[in-house]
Motif scaffolding. Structure first.
Motif, PDB file in Angstrom:
ATOM      1  N   ILE A   5      24.505  -7.133 -26.682  1.00 13.36           N
ATOM      2  CA  ILE A   5      25.046  -5.905 -26.099  1.00 13.36           C
ATOM      3  C   ILE A   5      24.084  -5.409 -25.020  1.00 13.36           C
ATOM      4  O   ILE A   5      22.968  -5.015 -25.313  1.00 13.36           O
ATOM      5  CB  ILE A   5      25.189  -4.802 -27.176  1.00 13.36           C
ATOM      6  CG1 ILE A   5      25.850  -5.342 -28.452  1.00 13.36           C
ATOM      7  CG2 ILE A   5      25.917  -3.602 -26.620  1.00 13.36           C
ATOM      8  CD1 ILE A   5      27.311  -5.629 -28.332  1.00 13.36           C
ATOM      9  N   LEU A   6      24.532  -5.439 -23.776  1.00 10.14           N
ATOM     10  CA  LEU A   6      23.669  -4.972 -22.689  1.00 10.14           C
ATOM     11  C   LEU A   6      23.710  -3.462 -22.562  1.00 10.14           C
ATOM     12  O   LEU A   6      22.792  -2.834 -22.086  1.00 10.14           O
ATOM     13  CB  LEU A   6      24.126  -5.566 -21.361  1.00 10.14           C
ATOM     14  CG  LEU A   6      24.004  -7.067 -21.205  1.00 10.14           C
ATOM     15  CD1 LEU A   6      24.434  -7.467 -19.814  1.00 10.14           C
ATOM     16  CD2 LEU A   6      22.578  -7.515 -21.458  1.00 10.14           C
ATOM     17  N   TYR A   7      24.829  -2.912 -22.952  1.00  7.80           N
ATOM     18  CA  TYR A   7      24.978  -1.470 -22.791  1.00  7.80           C
ATOM     19  C   TYR A   7      25.903  -0.962 -23.879  1.00  7.80           C
ATOM     20  O   TYR A   7      26.985  -1.492 -24.067  1.00  7.80           O
ATOM     21  CB  TYR A   7      25.551  -1.139 -21.415  1.00  7.80           C
ATOM     22  CG  TYR A   7      25.847   0.325 -21.257  1.00  7.80           C
ATOM     23  CD1 TYR A   7      24.814   1.213 -20.997  1.00  7.80           C
ATOM     24  CD2 TYR A   7      27.131   0.816 -21.406  1.00  7.80           C
ATOM     25  CE1 TYR A   7      25.059   2.566 -20.882  1.00  7.80           C
ATOM     26  CE2 TYR A   7      27.391   2.166 -21.289  1.00  7.80           C
ATOM     27  CZ  TYR A   7      26.347   3.036 -21.027  1.00  7.80           C
ATOM     28  OH  TYR A   7      26.601   4.364 -20.928  1.00  7.80           O
ATOM     29  N   ASP A   8      25.441   0.056 -24.589  1.00  6.28           N
ATOM     30  CA  ASP A   8      26.262   0.636 -25.641  1.00  6.28           C
ATOM     31  C   ASP A   8      26.606   2.055 -25.219  1.00  6.28           C
ATOM     32  O   ASP A   8      25.717   2.874 -25.042  1.00  6.28           O
ATOM     33  CB  ASP A   8      25.431   0.612 -26.939  1.00  6.28           C
ATOM     34  CG  ASP A   8      26.175   1.289 -28.073  1.00  6.28           C
ATOM     35  OD1 ASP A   8      27.262   1.849 -27.825  1.00  6.28           O
ATOM     36  OD2 ASP A   8      25.667   1.247 -29.201  1.00  6.28           O
ATOM     37  N   PRO A   9      27.889   2.332 -25.023  1.00  7.01           N
ATOM     38  CA  PRO A   9      28.250   3.649 -24.488  1.00  7.01           C
ATOM     39  C   PRO A   9      27.747   4.804 -25.346  1.00  7.01           C
ATOM     40  O   PRO A   9      27.455   5.872 -24.834  1.00  7.01           O
ATOM     41  CB  PRO A   9      29.780   3.623 -24.430  1.00  7.01           C
ATOM     42  CG  PRO A   9      30.229   2.402 -25.138  1.00  7.01           C
ATOM     43  CD  PRO A   9      29.053   1.474 -25.236  1.00  7.01           C
ATOM     44  N   VAL A  10      27.609   4.582 -26.645  1.00  5.04           N
ATOM     45  CA  VAL A  10      27.171   5.677 -27.507  1.00  5.04           C
ATOM     46  C   VAL A  10      25.667   5.886 -27.360  1.00  5.04           C
ATOM     47  O   VAL A  10      25.197   6.970 -27.029  1.00  5.04           O
ATOM     48  CB  VAL A  10      27.527   5.411 -28.982  1.00  5.04           C
ATOM     49  CG1 VAL A  10      27.062   6.576 -29.833  1.00  5.04           C
ATOM     50  CG2 VAL A  10      29.028   5.186 -29.117  1.00  5.04           C
TER      51      VAL A  10
END
Ligand SMILES: [Zn+2]
Length: 405
Positions: free
Chosen positions: A382-387
């Motif tokens: 996961i490069l970016y987790d919105p949370v």
């Protein structure tokens, strides 16, 4: 080049305010002259209008007048682009008070945050800037040189220029397919290749929500077009800010990952990419964030010396990376080929981008070689987790968790 906004400490001195007014007048006159003569470049505008201008604005510092031509040139260019796209638009006119000036024409005391701005021969004003810790980073970094200064009634935007560092020689690659709500791709290093993803479902949601709200506003205020237009513009600006903020976070996490792994970033070349006509406005709304995300990735990468390669995305979603066959039409969520290859459609597209990049030898001086067979299907990074990403780190980076499904 990066623009950094400073609030002004105290009121703008009256002389500076007059200068802003003069400048706006000069820009608007130059726009009119340029449209009449059909020219847009600063030099061409200066040629046709400089003399008259000198008469009309005898007191203005000559350098400012030259920048007024430049601003007018870009106003005309934007106007023409608007005409080309939508075929409509009144004669452009700068309403906001502003002025722009090049670095030869002002001085900035970087220690004390004071701008020395000439008004006319022998007459200067001093503008005090509010300097925070964030601003200090730019002011104190002597490797950054000063570019233009844009002055507005309440703030000044200083462009800092950095000689772009030479991009490093990549030791790995991060290939990303850009979709409406996510970047999907593959990261590979030596013999291992893993799927990566950066989700941003909320960008489309924000867009949709604002789109609906604009629609409602238009209906409700149908009898009052001016109010409706003003409200819509405000909606639009708010929407752009929120989306932009999110896109910056995503770009930061992706680039932080790339930098840590010394990866080349491979993305689609979206230039010239136009949505099909029949699906019109809705689709066009959704394309903007993708292009914007690429723009942000581009300039941040340049600033940090991260190599970026852009690949023509044609066929990337329909090609089998194993046997090279091109499928006739788009398929469901999974790409399937007669040769037995199966993969998530988006991830598959990013594999194709990567292979094209490698086959062209673009920026791949490290001699990266990639074998799609080495791809590990069971690992997703996961490069970016919105949370988690919503809590942005002070230095703009957030790092990567590895999830095994
Ligand atoms: Zn195949």
């Amino acid at each position: 080049m990066r623009g950094v906004a400073f609030r002004l400490r105290g009121e703008l001195p009256p002389e500076a305010k007059f200068l802003l007014e003069d400048f706006r007048l000069a820009v608007n006159n130059a726009v009119r002259a340029g449209l009449q003569a059909g020219v847009t470049s600063r030099n061409a505008l200066a040629k046709i209008a400089y003399k008259d201008f000198r008469k009309e604005h005898p007191r203005m510092y000559a350098q400012h007048l030259v920048s007024a031509f430049e601003v007018a040139g870009s106003v005309i260019k934007n106007y023409r682009r608007r005409i080309r796209r939508s075929g409509a638009g009144g004669v452009p006119y700068v309403r906001h008070l502003m002025m722009k000036t090049e670095n030869q024409a002002y001085k900035l005391d970087r220690k004390n945050g004071v701008v020395d701005l000439p008004i006319r021969a022998g007459r200067h004003v001093m503008l005090k800037l509010e300097v925070s810790k964030y601003h200090r980073r730019y002011l104190d970094d002597r490797s950054l040189t000063l570019g233009s200064l844009t002055l507005l009634p309440d703030r000044a935007i200083v462009a800092f220029r950095k000689n772009a560092p030479r991009p490093y020689v990549p030791e790995s690659a991060l290939s990303l397919d850009t979709n409406e709500g996510s970047l999907d791709g593959v990261f590979f290093k030596k013999d291992e290749a893993k799927a990566v993803t950066a989700d941003f479902p909320d960008v489309a949601i924000i867009q949709q929500r604002h789109h609906d709200r604009r629609r409602r506003l238009q209906k409700k205020k149908a009898h009052d077009r001016r109010t409706s237009r003003r409200l819509c513009r405000r909606e639009g600006a708010r929407e752009r800010h929120r989306i932009e903020h999110r896109l910056h976070q995503i770009a930061n996490s992706v680039l932080c990952f790339a930098e840590n792994n010394r990866s080349v970033v491979v993305i689609e070349d979206l230039r010239g990419f136009r949505p099909k006509r029949n699906k019109e406005l809705n689709r066009r709304l959704n394309l903007w964030p993708r292009k914007e995300l690429h723009r942000i990735i581009d300039y941040k990468a340049q600033w940090r010396g991260i190599p970026v390669v852009k690949i023509d995305p044609r066929y990337s979603s329909r090609t089998c990376p194993i046997c090279g066959r091109i499928q006739d039409s788009r398929m469901g969520a999974e790409f399937r080929c007669d040769c037995g290859w199966r993969l998530d459609r988006h991830t598959n597209a990013s594999l194709n981008l990567l292979q094209t990049a490698i086959s062209k030898g673009l920026e791949m001086a490290g001699g990266l070689r990639f074998n799609p067979g080495a791809f590990q299907h069971d690992v997703m990074m996961i490069l970016y987790d919105p949370v988690a990403g919503a809590r942005s780190e002070p230095n703009g980076t957030s790092c990567v968790g590895e999830v095994t499904s």
